[in-house]
Enzyme design. Structure first.
Site, PDB file in Angstrom:
ATOM      1  N   SER A  18       0.855  -1.317  -0.045  1.00 27.40           N
ATOM      2  CA  SER A  18       0.127  -0.011  -0.075  1.00 27.40           C
ATOM      3  C   SER A  18       0.870   1.175  -0.080  1.00 27.40           C
ATOM      4  CB  SER A  18      -0.861  -0.041   1.202  1.00 27.40           C
ATOM      5  OG  SER A  18      -1.664   1.278   1.387  1.00 27.40           O
ATOM      6  N   SER A  20      -0.430   4.218   0.686  1.00 28.05           N
ATOM      7  CA  SER A  20      -1.329   5.021   1.854  1.00 28.05           C
ATOM      8  C   SER A  20      -0.410   5.654   2.766  1.00 28.05           C
ATOM      9  CB  SER A  20      -2.741   4.405   2.223  1.00 28.05           C
ATOM     10  OG  SER A  20      -3.605   4.278   0.944  1.00 28.05           O
ATOM     11  N   THR A  65      -8.899  -1.945   2.958  1.00 32.56           N
ATOM     12  CA  THR A  65      -8.773  -2.382   1.370  1.00 32.56           C
ATOM     13  C   THR A  65      -8.900  -3.867   1.217  1.00 32.56           C
ATOM     14  OG1 THR A  65      -7.103  -2.293  -0.319  1.00 32.56           O
ATOM     15  CG2 THR A  65      -6.152  -2.577   1.701  1.00 32.56           C
ATOM     16  N   LYS A  69     -13.082  -4.806   2.264  1.00 31.82           N
ATOM     17  CA  LYS A  69     -13.865  -3.721   2.167  1.00 31.82           C
ATOM     18  C   LYS A  69     -15.804  -3.846   2.325  1.00 31.82           C
ATOM     19  CE  LYS A  69     -12.563  -0.626  -0.934  1.00 31.82           C
ATOM     20  NZ  LYS A  69     -11.962  -0.164  -2.298  1.00 31.82           N
ATOM     21  N   ASP A 106     -13.867   6.342  -2.736  1.00 33.78           N
ATOM     22  CA  ASP A 106     -13.435   6.310  -3.866  1.00 33.78           C
ATOM     23  C   ASP A 106     -13.974   7.003  -5.075  1.00 33.78           C
ATOM     24  OD1 ASP A 106     -11.406   4.536  -2.748  1.00 33.78           O
ATOM     25  OD2 ASP A 106     -12.568   2.706  -3.124  1.00 33.78           O
ATOM     26  N   GLY A 134     -16.097  -4.585 -11.224  1.00 35.61           N
ATOM     27  CA  GLY A 134     -15.935  -5.035  -9.766  1.00 35.61           C
ATOM     28  C   GLY A 134     -15.988  -4.031  -9.037  1.00 35.61           C
ATOM     29  N   GLY A 135     -15.203  -3.839  -7.638  1.00 31.47           N
ATOM     30  CA  GLY A 135     -15.418  -2.994  -6.612  1.00 31.47           C
ATOM     31  C   GLY A 135     -15.179  -1.518  -7.183  1.00 31.47           C
ATOM     32  N   ALA A 136     -14.097  -1.271  -7.890  1.00 30.10           N
ATOM     33  CA  ALA A 136     -13.580   0.107  -8.426  1.00 30.10           C
ATOM     34  C   ALA A 136     -14.868   0.571  -9.448  1.00 30.10           C
ATOM     35  CB  ALA A 136     -12.356  -0.105  -9.088  1.00 30.10           C
ATOM     36  N   TYR A 223      -2.830   2.854 -11.064  1.00 31.87           N
ATOM     37  CA  TYR A 223      -1.799   3.762 -11.010  1.00 31.87           C
ATOM     38  C   TYR A 223      -0.462   3.274 -11.005  1.00 31.87           C
ATOM     39  CZ  TYR A 223      -2.621   2.703  -6.276  1.00 31.87           C
ATOM     40  OH  TYR A 223      -2.934   1.801  -5.182  1.00 31.87           O
TER      41      TYR A 223
HETATM   42  P1  NAP Z   1     -12.016  -6.374  -8.671  1.00 31.15           P
HETATM   43  O1  NAP Z   1     -13.232  -6.173  -7.945  1.00 31.15           O
HETATM   44  O2  NAP Z   1     -11.312  -7.599  -8.405  1.00 31.15           O
HETATM   45  O3  NAP Z   1     -12.495  -6.605 -10.236  1.00 31.15           O
HETATM   46  C1  NAP Z   1     -11.587  -6.846 -10.972  1.00 31.15           C
HETATM   47  C2  NAP Z   1     -12.103  -6.472 -12.443  1.00 31.15           C
HETATM   48  O4  NAP Z   1     -11.296  -6.947 -13.467  1.00 31.15           O
HETATM   49  C3  NAP Z   1     -13.399  -7.390 -12.897  1.00 31.15           C
HETATM   50  O5  NAP Z   1     -14.455  -6.539 -13.569  1.00 31.15           O
HETATM   51  C4  NAP Z   1     -12.724  -8.264 -13.623  1.00 31.15           C
HETATM   52  O6  NAP Z   1     -13.708  -9.127 -14.480  1.00 31.15           O
HETATM   53  C5  NAP Z   1     -11.667  -7.776 -14.623  1.00 31.15           C
HETATM   54  N1  NAP Z   1     -10.731  -8.554 -14.959  1.00 31.15           N
HETATM   55  C6  NAP Z   1     -10.006  -9.607 -14.368  1.00 31.15           C
HETATM   56  N2  NAP Z   1      -9.259 -10.265 -15.292  1.00 31.15           N
HETATM   57  C7  NAP Z   1      -9.777  -9.742 -16.601  1.00 31.15           C
HETATM   58  C8  NAP Z   1      -9.475 -10.316 -17.832  1.00 31.15           C
HETATM   59  N3  NAP Z   1      -8.138 -11.170 -17.977  1.00 31.15           N
HETATM   60  N4  NAP Z   1      -9.975  -9.514 -18.911  1.00 31.15           N
HETATM   61  C9  NAP Z   1     -10.550  -8.846 -18.600  1.00 31.15           C
HETATM   62  N5  NAP Z   1     -11.222  -8.287 -17.556  1.00 31.15           N
HETATM   63  C10 NAP Z   1     -10.652  -8.881 -16.384  1.00 31.15           C
HETATM   64  O7  NAP Z   1     -10.980  -5.305  -8.313  1.00 31.15           O
HETATM   65  P2  NAP Z   1     -11.157  -3.862  -8.200  1.00 31.15           P
HETATM   66  O8  NAP Z   1     -11.088  -3.423  -6.740  1.00 31.15           O
HETATM   67  O9  NAP Z   1     -12.477  -3.323  -8.864  1.00 31.15           O
HETATM   68  O10 NAP Z   1      -9.938  -3.014  -8.880  1.00 31.15           O
HETATM   69  C11 NAP Z   1      -9.548  -3.123 -10.077  1.00 31.15           C
HETATM   70  C12 NAP Z   1      -8.608  -2.320 -10.573  1.00 31.15           C
HETATM   71  O11 NAP Z   1      -8.508  -0.959 -10.108  1.00 31.15           O
HETATM   72  C13 NAP Z   1      -7.179  -2.646 -10.035  1.00 31.15           C
HETATM   73  O12 NAP Z   1      -6.073  -2.398 -10.816  1.00 31.15           O
HETATM   74  C14 NAP Z   1      -6.931  -1.810  -8.746  1.00 31.15           C
HETATM   75  O13 NAP Z   1      -5.690  -1.451  -8.398  1.00 31.15           O
HETATM   76  C15 NAP Z   1      -7.819  -0.534  -9.194  1.00 31.15           C
HETATM   77  N6  NAP Z   1      -8.048   0.720  -8.327  1.00 31.15           N
HETATM   78  C16 NAP Z   1      -7.599   1.653  -8.182  1.00 31.15           C
HETATM   79  C17 NAP Z   1      -8.133   2.621  -7.291  1.00 31.15           C
HETATM   80  C18 NAP Z   1      -7.505   4.054  -7.246  1.00 31.15           C
HETATM   81  O14 NAP Z   1      -7.590   4.640  -6.227  1.00 31.15           O
HETATM   82  N7  NAP Z   1      -6.964   4.619  -8.180  1.00 31.15           N
HETATM   83  C19 NAP Z   1      -9.163   2.219  -6.427  1.00 31.15           C
HETATM   84  C20 NAP Z   1      -9.529   0.709  -6.422  1.00 31.15           C
HETATM   85  C21 NAP Z   1      -9.178  -0.124  -7.322  1.00 31.15           C
HETATM   86  P3  NAP Z   1     -14.581 -10.510 -14.170  1.00 31.15           P
HETATM   87  O15 NAP Z   1     -15.966  -9.826 -13.387  1.00 31.15           O
HETATM   88  O16 NAP Z   1     -14.861 -11.033 -15.384  1.00 31.15           O
HETATM   89  O17 NAP Z   1     -13.648 -11.261 -13.343  1.00 31.15           O
END
Ligand code: NAP
Length: 278
Positions: A18, A20, A65, A69, A106, A134-136, A223
């Site tokens: 992290s 943070s 995180t 969450k 977020d 997903g969550g983001a 990022y």
């Molecule tokens: P998550 O809930 O696990 O969701 C992951 C997403 O990626 C799902 O939609 C998943 O699709 C998709 N995915 C995974 N493998 C894939 C592939 N091979 N082809 C196509 N799609 C694929 O994760 P999350 O928490 O939303 O995080 C997602 C990204 O956002 C991460 O990179 C994280 O670091 C980033 N993030 C950034 C911030 C920020 O503050 N900038 C905050 C939160 C998250 P399926 O549903 O089909 O598995």
């Protein structure tokens, strides 16, 4: 330790990666506060005890995180309505009475990072395509709807997850199949990647940008790296781009203010300090 010393941290498993602490301790030093921000590596089976520990130790609060969450929600005293709608908490704040309130900043962080990059940005400018469910994605889609996005094309590898989200968020969210993702870029004002594709250690997002208008803003919530292959390709063809660092920094501002009583700013020096850790 001074009685007024305040402590906060980030609870996750694993959590060593992290950034943070870099952000919050930068602001602590900048504002000369009697405070510190640390890492709380909490295994899922210890979450209940860890939450009790916030109360017992008089900690100001924490970020939350993966994987806590959602699981932390029933352990808190109050859930802010926006966090309830997002179905996840990313910040916990302890009240003077010891009660714990869960927030989710977020979505705020996401909208603010677009505004920082493009002050004239408006959610109503045209259709939006969001990849991922997903969550983001929940935070991004909800906050864009709240800002007035007229139409969101939601596209996820696993279509059922996108359909469940669309059913919850209403008619402005329309689901397209993963195979239709290239075509779904036609006439959009904003394209957002919320999948993990393009993140360090993952393959690039497989997306052809031919149909994307050159004026469309392209945003990636990733990022690490700061410029994903998607953003590099978009920049090369002249599209304006925004990386995910601003989302992380802006969500952090809200927690910092609630824990420590100071509204911090995002200086270039902080961005540079963070970039040096990647
Ligand atoms: P998550 O809930 O696990 O969701 C992951 C997403 O990626 C799902 O939609 C998943 O699709 C998709 N995915 C995974 N493998 C894939 C592939 N091979 N082809 C196509 N799609 C694929 O994760 P999350 O928490 O939303 O995080 C997602 C990204 O956002 C991460 O990179 C994280 O670091 C980033 N993030 C950034 C911030 C920020 O503050 N900038 C905050 C939160 C998250 P399926 O549903 O089909 O598995």
């Amino acid at each position: 330790m001074d009685k007024t010393f305040k402590f906060a941290g980030v609870m996750g498993w694993p959590v060593a990666h992290s950034r943070s602490p870099v952000i919050h301790n930068f602001w602590v030093r900048q504002h000369k506060l009697q405070a510190a921000y640390g890492l709380f590596p909490v295994k899922p089976e210890h979450l209940t005890d860890a939450v009790r520990g916030i109360r017992a130790l008089g900690i100001a609060g924490c970020n939350v995180t993966i994987p806590h969450k959602v699981a932390i929600m029933p352990m808190l005293d109050v859930i802010h309505p926006l966090a309830r709608r997002m179905g996840a908490v990313n910040t916990v704040v302890a009240g003077v009475d010891g009660s714990l309130t869960g927030y989710n900043f977020d979505g705020y962080g996401y909208i603010q990072c677009l505004r920082d990059a493009k002050p004239d940005w408006k959610a109503g400018a045209g259709p939006v395509t969001v990849l991922g469910a997903g969550g983001a994605a929940r935070a991004v889609v909800l906050s864009l709807l709240d800002e007035g996005a007229p139409r969101i094309r939601l596209i996820n590898r696993t279509r059922g997850k996108a359909e469940a989200m669309a059913a919850e968020f209403g008619a402005a969210v329309e689901v397209h199949g993963w195979d239709e993702r290239h075509e779904a870029l036609a006439d959009v004002a904003l394209l957002v990647n919320t999948t993990n594709q393009g993140m360090h250690g993952h393959p690039a997002l497989d997306l052809h940008l031919d149909r994307l208008p050159k004026t469309a803003l392209v945003s990636d919530v990733i990022y690490i790296p700061l410029e994903t292959p998607l953003l590099a390709a978009a920049r090369a063809r002249g599209n304006p781009t925004v990386n995910g660092l601003g989302m992380l920094l802006n969500q952090a501002r809200r927690g910092f203010e609630l824990w420590f009583g100071v509204q911090p700013q995002i200086a270039d020096e902080l961005r540079a300090a963070l970039a040096a850790t990647f």
